[in-house]
Structures are given as structure tokens and as C-alpha cells.
Enzyme design. Sequence first.
Site, PDB file in Angstrom:
ATOM      1  N   ASP B   9       0.857  -1.197   0.000  1.00 38.32           N
ATOM      2  CA  ASP B   9       0.000   0.000   0.000  1.00 38.32           C
ATOM      3  C   ASP B   9       0.891   1.244   0.000  1.00 38.32           C
ATOM      4  OD1 ASP B   9      -1.899   1.893   0.392  1.00 38.32           O
ATOM      5  OD2 ASP B   9      -2.554   1.224   2.368  1.00 38.32           O
ATOM      6  N   ASP B 103      -3.428   2.587  -5.477  1.00 37.40           N
ATOM      7  CA  ASP B 103      -2.196   2.553  -4.688  1.00 37.40           C
ATOM      8  C   ASP B 103      -2.060   1.284  -3.846  1.00 37.40           C
ATOM      9  OD1 ASP B 103      -4.270   3.122  -3.034  1.00 37.40           O
ATOM     10  OD2 ASP B 103      -3.282   4.704  -1.915  1.00 37.40           O
ATOM     11  N   GLU B 104      -2.768   0.242  -4.217  1.00 33.78           N
ATOM     12  CA  GLU B 104      -2.722  -1.005  -3.427  1.00 33.78           C
ATOM     13  C   GLU B 104      -2.674  -2.218  -4.339  1.00 33.78           C
ATOM     14  OE1 GLU B 104      -5.634  -1.510  -0.053  1.00 33.78           O
ATOM     15  OE2 GLU B 104      -6.311   0.388  -0.885  1.00 33.78           O
TER      16      GLU B 104
END
Lengths: 88, 473
Positions: B9, B103-104
Site C-alpha cells: 500500500d 495505490d494497493e
Amino acid sequence: MASDTFINEQVSVWAFFDPSAASSHIFPIAMNWRRRLVKFQKLILSTTKRVGDAKILNLICASDTACFELEYNSDSHLWRLVKVMSQE
Amino acid sequence: MNRVILHVDLNSFFATAEQQANPVLRGKPVGITKAVGRTCIIAASVEAKRWGVTTGSNVYDARKLCPQIILIPADFDKYADISMRFIEICKTYSPLCEVFSLDECFIDVTETEKFWHNVFNIAFEIKDRLRSEVGERMTVSCGVSHNRLLAKLASSQIKPDGLFWITRDNAISTLDKSDLTDVCGLGFALNRRLRDLGIDSFPKLRSKSLVFLHKHFGPFWSKHLYNIARGIDESPVVPTDEIPDAKSVGRTYTTHRDLTNKDEVLQLMRNLCEETTAKARMMGLAGRYVGLTLRGSSLETKSEYQKSFFEENGTQSETNSNVQNSKSKTVSNLGNLDFDIVSNFEIRASNLYRGELSFYGHRTLKNYIDDGKRLFDICLAICKEWSVFAAKPNVRFCGVTLGMLTEVRFLTTPLFSADRRRQDLVKTIDQINRRFGDYTVYPGQLLGMPIIRPEVNGYFGDKAYRLNFVPHG
């Protein structure tokens, strides 16, 4: 807070091309802006985007006094100085 | 077999990207807004979070908490590029890499961890590569566990730049230390219902039987809650090339001011129709279900029409109270369109959404469409009867959806020459826009307005489109 100054002018850039580099393939060394030679110390960030078929590279380079955002159009091979960011 | 799942993350992604791009911002509280003049903070830097500023905060509240906060308008092109590079790095460690959001990523390294000796070497290598290949400010929090649920919980334990391992031994103790909403899959609505039942922690949730949960939450959610409380999750990591086909394509937009002019609302609607159909055409899809949503401003600034609406249909408190009080009616006269309509549509004009007046309508057609003008004509027919335009409209939100999708290659060539000419025109416009950039050619109706363009703000419903169809790099 330091201010960003938007320039948006065409400039001449000396760059080093390294296809084997992991991060960016283009490393600007210096630019000629309004008859002034600005030498770059470091490439801070490079990002790409596409406008139609043209690939646009955005390169943020630091000199000893300021940071410069450059734009390279890989279709027209033109360099543009987008903005100047002060370092204070 | 014991799985090894790694969750990666990016920390405060948008704000960190801006701090990477501008060294002056480093170490300072930064808030990202969607554009200049917008009032919602969509991301806050680590420094701003220390002052209590959170994602979704109002700019006014954020300034009260942290007067020195620096507000920066978002640059989605920059975030999309960094996100793609982050995903490319994650993909190199296993073919089973699921892009969970911008973003993960979840990476199933069960079969591949031995090449790096163990999963922790992979986590450290990802951290190093991000710093060297993207920028030294880019940091990630990594979580390791034997399933997705616990891997995601693990990555949230140490921020920023953390690494946490949840084993079978410490899984329950980690869950018990966490808040109910810290776990992915337990949202605000479920949390509220659990708290109404006096369940506010994982030990309390675990103490409830499956029968009790079934009674209050039904067959699906009871099992889901029962498993979450025990850290059980058997869901697989779905790689990018196995993302299921899109069921609908749509585009929504919230304006930063109320649109009080009917023409402005129609321009926005046309723009969203063009966006939706362009996306569908790029995916090679056409649809025959059209949905339209309009939301008005809050009650404090409600228009004369809205006031009369509440006077006619009930008091404000009644309409706010529950979904059952929504007023709905069915309209059958839809005007003349050049294609057949299968079903009538339903309008719901209700004040259910945080004190806003909300309109939703849909229509199912006989023929598949992928043309912005046609979609707009149907949207016009849907909203023709809506009283939102009767007085001064106070529109704040618009959403257009195209559903019941099929692949264009399965459709027959149009029978009539006018339709074929229209199809050729759309094809030509698409070719021009792909060559020279979005909206090089656009409908005249959009003249004089700031055009809403495609933007990458997440990889959710249109994950396949974002990751597979947009030419990149």
C-alpha cells in the site's frame, strides 16, 4: 510557502539518453532558457502521459537554485519549460 | 496449502507524489484537492494527518485543524503514471498480482517466494525499487499473512513505510486490537448495524453465533461477519488478466457549485454521455440499458420547487427518515425517439441522500447503442418529466450509466443508410481523437464549458478499462 512560476516556453535541452535505466530513459543535463544556461544537478521525478498518439514526458529537474518542470514531446521532439519551483 | 499473501500500500499516495515532485513541500502538511477552488481534501500527507486532517475533510475544517496546510490541486496524469509503475514493480514478483486500487496491490507469492528466499526479501526489494525507480519519497507499507483479509489489516498496522506479519498465532490478538472498520469488507453501514446490536469489537462479534448473525444480517452477511471475526478469508488473488467483464459503463460528476441554468445541466449531461460512450466504444461494447441520476443541492439552499415538493409530499423529517417514504411514479409517455423502447421507466424523486433532492430514472431499449448523441437523447427523454427543471434547477451531481452490455462485434450492421453514416461519423471522430487527444473533435453543445475529461482516480468498476485498454508507457 514557495511559489510556482508558470513559464510554458520552448527551450533547448541537452539530455542524456539511457535505454537501460530502470527509472527514466532521458536525463536532462542542462537547458538554454532566455540565453541563460541552467545546469541540472538531479532528476527528481519523471512521469509520462499520452495525448493522442504523442507520448509526453514530464521531467522535474533540480539545479542548485530551483527546480524546473520540463515537458518533452516524443512526437515533435520539442522541449518546453512548464514551470519553475523555488527551493525555499 | 498455506498461502503467502503480500499486501502493498503506497503511503498517502497523492500527497507523497506531490512532495516527490516538489521538494519544497517535503516535511510540510499538504492537502490535495480535486482542483483549485474545490472544498474537499481527497488526500492528506503524513504531516497533515498528524494534525488530524483526514481524507474527505472539508478545506475549512482542515484549515482550522492545521492553519499552515498547503493545498495543491490534483494531477491525475502524474498519479496514473506512478501507479502504473508501482503495479509493474509488483507484477514482477508473481503472476498472481491483483490491483486492488490506485495505490494497493495484493501479491500471492506462495509459489514464487522461494526465488527471493522469503516474502520479506520481496517486501524490502519492492520498497527499494520504488525509491530508486520512482522517487526517494515514495514509501509503501507491506502486510504479510496467509489470506487477503489479514494481509490488508497487517499493512495498516505500521504507517508509513512499515512491514507487519500476521501469523495464525497472532491473527486473533491483532484483530482484537483493531476497530471494526479497520477491516476491509466491514463498512460504515454494517458497522452501524452492529453497534445498534451492541457489537463494537471483534471479541463481541466472535461471541455471537452464526444463527444470531443470520437472524439479523441474512444468509450472506452473517457468514461474511462470522468469517471476518475469525480472520477467515478464502478469496483468491485475481490477476489483472482475469478481471471479470464489465457489467455496466458509466461516468458521474459532482460540480463544485450548483448548476442553476438548465443549459448548463444539459451540457454536463451531454459531456457525461460522451464520456460513457467513448469508454464503451474503447472497450468494444454497446449497451441497451440507460440510467440517469441527478442530485440537487442541500435543503438549506433548496429551490422553490424543492420547497413545494416537500410541502406536497411530506415534511422534511418524514422524507429524511427512511427509504420507504420515497415518492415514486411511473411515466409512460416518453416522447418520440427513433428506436423502440422495451420498458417504461421509473422516476424516483426522493429526499433520501443527506438532505439532497435526488432523481433517478432508467430505460431499457430494444437496440444496443454506443453513440453519445443517442444516449443523450434518451437521457433527455428520461428527465423530460422531472420537475427539477420546472423551476430554477440546483443540480450538484449527475451520473449516466450504460448497462446490459454486449460486444459490438456481435451486432449486425445498421439497416438504414442514415444509421450507417452516423456510425461512420462516430468511428471517424474516434480515430481523430485517438490520434490527436481526447476532445479534439467534440459536440458543439459543449462549446463554452470546461470539458470533463477521462481521469484516473481509482481502479474500481472499470478496472479492466483502466489497466488494459488505456495505452500507456
